[in-house]
Each structure stands twice: as C-alpha cells, then as structure tokens.
Design an enzyme around this catalytic site. Structure first.
Site, PDB file in Angstrom:
ATOM      1  N   ASN A 143      88.667  15.338  18.279  1.00  0.00           N
ATOM      2  CA  ASN A 143      87.330  15.867  18.609  1.00  0.00           C
ATOM      3  C   ASN A 143      86.423  15.985  17.379  1.00  0.00           C
ATOM      4  O   ASN A 143      85.301  16.472  17.473  1.00  0.00           O
ATOM      5  CB  ASN A 143      87.454  17.224  19.322  1.00  0.00           C
ATOM      6  CG  ASN A 143      88.129  18.285  18.460  1.00  0.00           C
ATOM      7  OD1 ASN A 143      88.223  18.139  17.242  1.00  0.00           O
ATOM      8  ND2 ASN A 143      88.596  19.352  19.103  1.00  0.00           N
ATOM      9  N   ASP A 187      75.458  39.191  16.160  1.00  0.00           N
ATOM     10  CA  ASP A 187      74.921  38.811  14.858  1.00  0.00           C
ATOM     11  C   ASP A 187      73.562  39.473  14.606  1.00  0.00           C
ATOM     12  O   ASP A 187      72.835  39.790  15.548  1.00  0.00           O
ATOM     13  CB  ASP A 187      74.761  37.288  14.867  1.00  0.00           C
ATOM     14  CG  ASP A 187      74.364  36.727  13.528  1.00  0.00           C
ATOM     15  OD1 ASP A 187      75.115  36.924  12.570  1.00  0.00           O
ATOM     16  OD2 ASP A 187      73.295  36.071  13.451  1.00  0.00           O
ATOM     17  N   GLU A 206      76.278  43.621  14.029  1.00  0.00           N
ATOM     18  CA  GLU A 206      76.262  43.357  12.593  1.00  0.00           C
ATOM     19  C   GLU A 206      75.077  44.106  12.003  1.00  0.00           C
ATOM     20  O   GLU A 206      73.938  43.668  12.090  1.00  0.00           O
ATOM     21  CB  GLU A 206      76.128  41.862  12.287  1.00  0.00           C
ATOM     22  CG  GLU A 206      76.224  41.593  10.788  1.00  0.00           C
ATOM     23  CD  GLU A 206      75.516  40.322  10.319  1.00  0.00           C
ATOM     24  OE1 GLU A 206      75.776  39.903   9.188  1.00  0.00           O
ATOM     25  OE2 GLU A 206      74.689  39.763  11.063  1.00  0.00           O
ATOM     26  N   GLY A 226      86.658  19.958  10.765  1.00  0.00           N
ATOM     27  CA  GLY A 226      87.497  19.547  11.894  1.00  0.00           C
ATOM     28  C   GLY A 226      88.329  20.643  12.544  1.00  0.00           C
ATOM     29  O   GLY A 226      89.034  20.394  13.526  1.00  0.00           O
ATOM     30  N   ASP A 244      89.381  23.697  14.918  1.00  0.00           N
ATOM     31  CA  ASP A 244      89.000  23.840  16.324  1.00  0.00           C
ATOM     32  C   ASP A 244      89.816  24.925  17.038  1.00  0.00           C
ATOM     33  O   ASP A 244      90.705  25.544  16.438  1.00  0.00           O
ATOM     34  CB  ASP A 244      89.121  22.487  17.047  1.00  0.00           C
ATOM     35  CG  ASP A 244      90.446  21.800  16.759  1.00  0.00           C
ATOM     36  OD1 ASP A 244      91.461  22.514  16.604  1.00  0.00           O
ATOM     37  OD2 ASP A 244      90.461  20.556  16.666  1.00  0.00           O
TER      38      ASP A 244
HETATM   39 CA   LIG Z   1      89.363  18.950  15.385  1.00  0.00          CA
END
Ligand SMILES: [Ca+2]
Ligand SMILES: [Ca+2]
Length: 590
Positions: free
Chosen positions: A108, A295, A324, A128, A130
């Site tokens: 992905n 946030d 926050e 990358g 996930d």
């Molecule tokens: Ca990934």
C-alpha cells in the site's frame, strides 16, 4: 442515536436545483438549505426512534421528474455503544505515528490516486508504516504494559508533500489508503480490544488539508477563513482567556491558518459545524473507538467546541476526549477543563487536557541544578498549582510527544535521569502518555525538523534495503552492545513499571502527598485507606541517607517497603540508604 436529526451534504453539478423527497416510513425531510454555490444541497432528515436499521430511499427530482432514486444506509449501532467507558486514570497511553512505526503491508506504500509516493530516506517523506504494521505489534504493546494506543491521524491526507503526519486531512470519512481502509481500521480497534488495549482516535476540527476536495469547489464563501494574503495564526492560545487580550490578537489566533497547507475551518458556519460533529460521532460508532484526542483545541471557536463535547456526551456519557491544550501555564491549561475554578463562565464539557506545564517541568527537573525554584522544585511547584484544575488526576501527562524533542535527547541521553523521570511520570497524578520508541531510548531534536523526532521505530518491519541506516542492535534489543544493552534495559525498566501500574489501584485512584524537595531528594506518596506507595527520587550523584521521620504523617505504622523494580525490601528506619541517581518506588508494608 439520541439526536434524531441527520444532516446530509449532497454534491454534484447543479445540485441546488434538485428537489429531494423520501417515501421511507419514519423519515422526514425537515430542512433543505442551499448556498451560494449551486453544486451543493444540504438536507436534514428527522429519523423517528422506531426506524429500524437498513436502507432508506432518497428521491431526486428535477422539474417534477425523478432523476435518481438512491438507497441510503442507516446502520445498526454496536451493542452497548452508548455505555462505552472510554480511557482513564488506570490507563497508560502509547502514542504512535502510523507512518513511522511498522510497514506491515509494503503493497500500500504507493497507493493509487495518492499524490505523494513513498520515500523512506526522506525525513519528511512517507516511509510506509501502516495500520497492519501496528496490528502485528499488538502483542509487543500488550507485553510492554501500555493499555491504550493513540495513533496520530489516520484519515486521508492526499497532499503532494509532507503528508505522512496526518494533520492535513483531505477526506474526513476515509482512512488514508497508505495506512489501510476504513474496514481495516475498524478491525484494528476490535483486535486492540481483544488484546486489552483501548484506542484513541486523533481528530482535527481546526483545519483541513489544502487539497481537500472542498477547496476546489468551496461549499460556501465562509466555509474557511479567508484573507487577501496568506495569514498565519499567532499560535497564542493565551489570548482566549487573557483579560487584556486585544480583539485583533484573539481574532488572528482563531482565524489565521495553522500553515499554508492547512485552511482554517470556520466552525461558526452551522452547516460545517454539524458536519464535523456528525463526523466524529460516526467514527466513534463505526470504528468502536474508546476516546478522541482533539488536535489544536483552542484554535477552534470555543463555543463550538463546547457544543461538540455536549453532543458527544449526549450520545456517549462516559466517553473520553482529551483536548490538545498546548499552553505554557497551569491556569491557561486548566481553563479548558470542565469545571475548573478558572474557567469563568465558560463550560467546556471537556474532561481531559494535555499537561504541557508538567512536561516542561519534567524536562527542567533533570537538566537544571537544584535551586529554590529549579531542578526537582519545578515538579513541586507545578503540582502545587493543581488547585486551578477541576481534576488534575485526569490530566494527560507526558515527557515528550511527536512535536517535541525526544525526552532522552533533552536530558543529554542520561540513562539514570531517564529512569527517574519515567518513574515520576508513571507514579505521579495524571494519565501518562508514552511516545513510541521511548522504551528504546530513541533520540531526536525538534529544531532539526520534525522528521528527526519521528524516526522509524527500530523494531518495526522495514524493507532491509531501505533501512540500512538502522543499526543491527536496534533491530534486536537482546543483542548486547553498549547502546543495544541500554536499550533493552530501558525497555525492561518500563515494562516492569507499566505492568505493575496496570493493577496498582493506589496509583489509579490514590491521593497524592508531596514533600518539598531537599538536598536533591524529592519524596511523595500515593495512598488510599488501604495502600500506600512511597516514591523517593535521589538526583544526587552519590548515595544519601534519609530520615523517614519527616514523613510520619503518611508512614504511620508502615515499617518497610518493597521496591517494585528490584523486589528488594527496604526498612523505613533512620538513615535509610537511598542509592545515587535512583527513583525508589516502594509499596509500603506494615
Ligand atoms: Ca505500508
Ligand atoms: Ca481556527
């Protein structure tokens, strides 16, 4: 839901000219609104209590001719949904930046349709990580002893650059395909629950990403705050309660953009406000989350935020939300907590705030020399101001987070100081939060760039070719090298403390009594009618003798204490030895 009204935003070319109807029983179209943009239609449905889950029908007519009839699904609620408990003082939160924790699915990383491709060597690029990667580490987290995970935002950030952090959302209803899918996120929450972990979802109401599809065809002129030229917030949240604040500064704080890529949403627009409220409730229900971390809390209109919290409470009376509240001072932080004596007439309905004042003090405590107001006295003074909070025991406390220097770096990579600070964090009042990699002594300075405080978690799965920069001992903390050995000691230390804290009710619900730091030694107690824990932090570079007589109002008939780290028994007698640069956590015994 308790709230019978559901607002739909319907988007399509010339949509404002459409007439909308329904023939589903129990459903009424109570309001149809149009804006200055002919491509939007806003429709309120009233849903009667008796309506069963399933499809309802919406009919779109143009000049009395049916153009389209569509099914819209009303989903069944999760059983016991309204009664969910949320997170609390019994928990320790573990904060994960999903792009940087573990790459469980390299497939992905360059998801179709996403503008930014993966670039693991770039500190500001996507690496990358996930949801699948985190899922594969749930055993590790449960074993470490944390009880709750907070992921930085997982929603789509389809921005051309610097999108990995998640705070520039481009679709509020879609998990970013580089992290997974809505379904995999919901499954992840279920699996967390099966592993004894709660889940906090990070949400952002103050802004969206500049590549949000709204920006190409704005729903209304006042959907976002707009200026003739780019105008930044002044980031001074103190203007919200400063009795002398100028309207100019307060306005700039609220309406200025957080960043060029983050258009500031105008929650005074009722339709947008309703959109955001429904979105948060949808995620609670859809994914089954236990809490929300909101946030940039003070950057949205405070009356809107209070209204949102009130709505959430109507549906989920025990749900947890932490705002926050990044403010320097205790009073300004406390202002946001519901029921605080310093809130004035503002009723926030918000239960948890982030304790930045204690964070600053924790750092100072171990880098400053001892003085009247410095060193350990910083901790003493911050806690002594707890009278400004409605419930300081529910403040979310932390040594660092994804926006700050890594704590280990800020204390000069001193392992003894690290252990003392962690002992404090996990035994003083509050709901502690630990940033991923703290247990591996990860380092990084914020001023070098945020990528350096959000490096790849060494124990995550990363393609070996891409991760040649990760030292081998970091991949295997059992491997004994100087650094690797200390890392495994850090993990083991936290593991011991965290697993002990899980069942230490005296820490969850006990009172706190502190004694003024003297000679570089700070002593405090957590206690209930039945139990007591004594914490002694000796910052000195040599062993010290301590006379427990000063603490007799708590010690009473306690005669010894078991060190929860070493298992060793300590007699509470005159001249008891306190080892150098150590925090003793003693479970007292009669
Ligand atoms: Ca990934
Ligand atoms: Ca704002």
């Amino acid at each position: 839901m308790n709230e019978p009204t559901l607002q739909l935003m319907i988007y399509g070319q010339g949509m404002a000219e459409i007439n909308i109807l329904t023939d589903s029983p129990g459903i009424t179209i109570s309001k149809v609104r149009r804006s200055d943009n002919p491509n939007y239609l806003f429709v309120d449905l009233e849903i009667e209590k008796e309506v069963e889950p399933g499809s309802i029908r919406l009919i779109f007519e143009y000049q009395r001719e049916v153009l389209l009839s569509m099914e819209y699904e009303l989903r069944a609620r999760i059983e016991g949904s309204a009664e969910r408990r949320g997170f609390g003082k019994e928990d320790v939160i573990y904060l994960i930046m999903p792009d940087r924790f573990s790459d469980g699915d390299p497939g992905n990383n360059d998801a179709e349709g996403m503008l930014e491709k993966s670039d693991p060597q770039n500190p500001d690029g996507r690496h990358g990580g996930d949801i699948e990667g985190i899922r594969q580490k749930l055993d590790y987290l449960a074993d470490l002893g944390v009880t709750c995970v907070w992921l930085n935002p997982v929603l789509e950030n389809n921005m051309p650059a610097y999108s990995y952090h998640g705070y520039a959302i481009t679709d509020f209803y879609r998990v970013d395909p580089r992290f997974g899918t809505n379904e995999s996120y919901s499954d992840f929450v279920t699996e967390c629950h099966e592993n004894g972990l709660k889940v906090i979802m990070d949400m952002v109401f103050n802004h969206c990403g500049s590549y949000h599809w709204w920006m190409k065809d704005m729903p209304m002129g006042n959907w976002i705050h707009q200026f003739p030229e780019f105008t930044r917030s002044n980031y001074r949240a103190e203007t919200m309660m400063d009795p002398y604040a100028s309207d100019f500064d307060r306005e700039r704080m609220l309406t200025g953009w957080f960043d060029r890529t983050m258009p500031d949403l105008n929650q005074q627009n009722e339709i947008l406000a309703q959109y955001l409220i429904q979105n948060s409730i949808w995620w609670i229900e859809y994914a089954g989350i236990d809490g929300i971390r909101m946030d940039t809390y003070p950057y949205s209109y405070k009356d809107f935020m209070a209204g949102w919290m009130h709505r959430v409470r109507q549906e989920y009376p025990h749900f947890s939300v932490v705002g926050e509240t990044w403010l320097q001072k205790e009073t300004h932080t406390a202002f946001w907590q519901d029921g605080s004596p310093v809130s004035g007439d503002y009723v926030s309905h918000l239960s948890y705030v982030t304790d930045f004042p204690l964070h600053y003090a924790l750092r100072d405590a171990f880098i400053q020399e001892e003085g009247w107001t410095t060193g350990l006295n910083r901790l003493y003074y911050v806690l002594a101001q707890d009278l400004v909070y409605a419930d300081p025991f529910s403040n979310v406390t932390f040594a660092d987070n994804h926006d700050l220097d890594r704590f280990y770096t800020s204390i000069g990579e001193d392992f003894n100081k690290f252990k003392m600070a962690m002992a404090f964090l996990l035994t003083t009042r509050g709901i502690p939060m630990i940033y991923y990699g703290t247990e591996l002594l990860m380092t990084g300075e914020e001023h070098k760039g945020h990528g350096y405080i959000r490096e790849d978690f060494p124990l995550g799965s990363w393609s070996a070719a891409e991760r040649s920069d990760v030292p081998s001992e970091a991949r295997d903390p059992g491997q004994r090298s100087a650094v690797g050995g200390q890392r495994s000691d850090a993990t083991e230390y936290l593991r011991t403390l965290l697993n002990w804290r899980k069942s230490a009710e005296v820490i969850h619900s006990g009172r706190l009594k502190q004694f003024i730091p003297e000679d570089g030694i700070y002593v405090y107690f957590r206690y209930t009618m039945q139990d007591a824990v004594m914490v002694v932090i000796n910052k000195n570079k040599d062993d010290k003798r301590l006379d427990p007589d000063r603490f007799r109002e708590v010690l009473k008939d306690y005669s010894s204490g078991r060190n929860i780290v070493s298992g060793e028994e300590f007699l509470l007698e005159k001249n008891m030895n306190v080892p150098a640069e150590t925090a003793l956590i003693l479970e007292l015994r009669k």
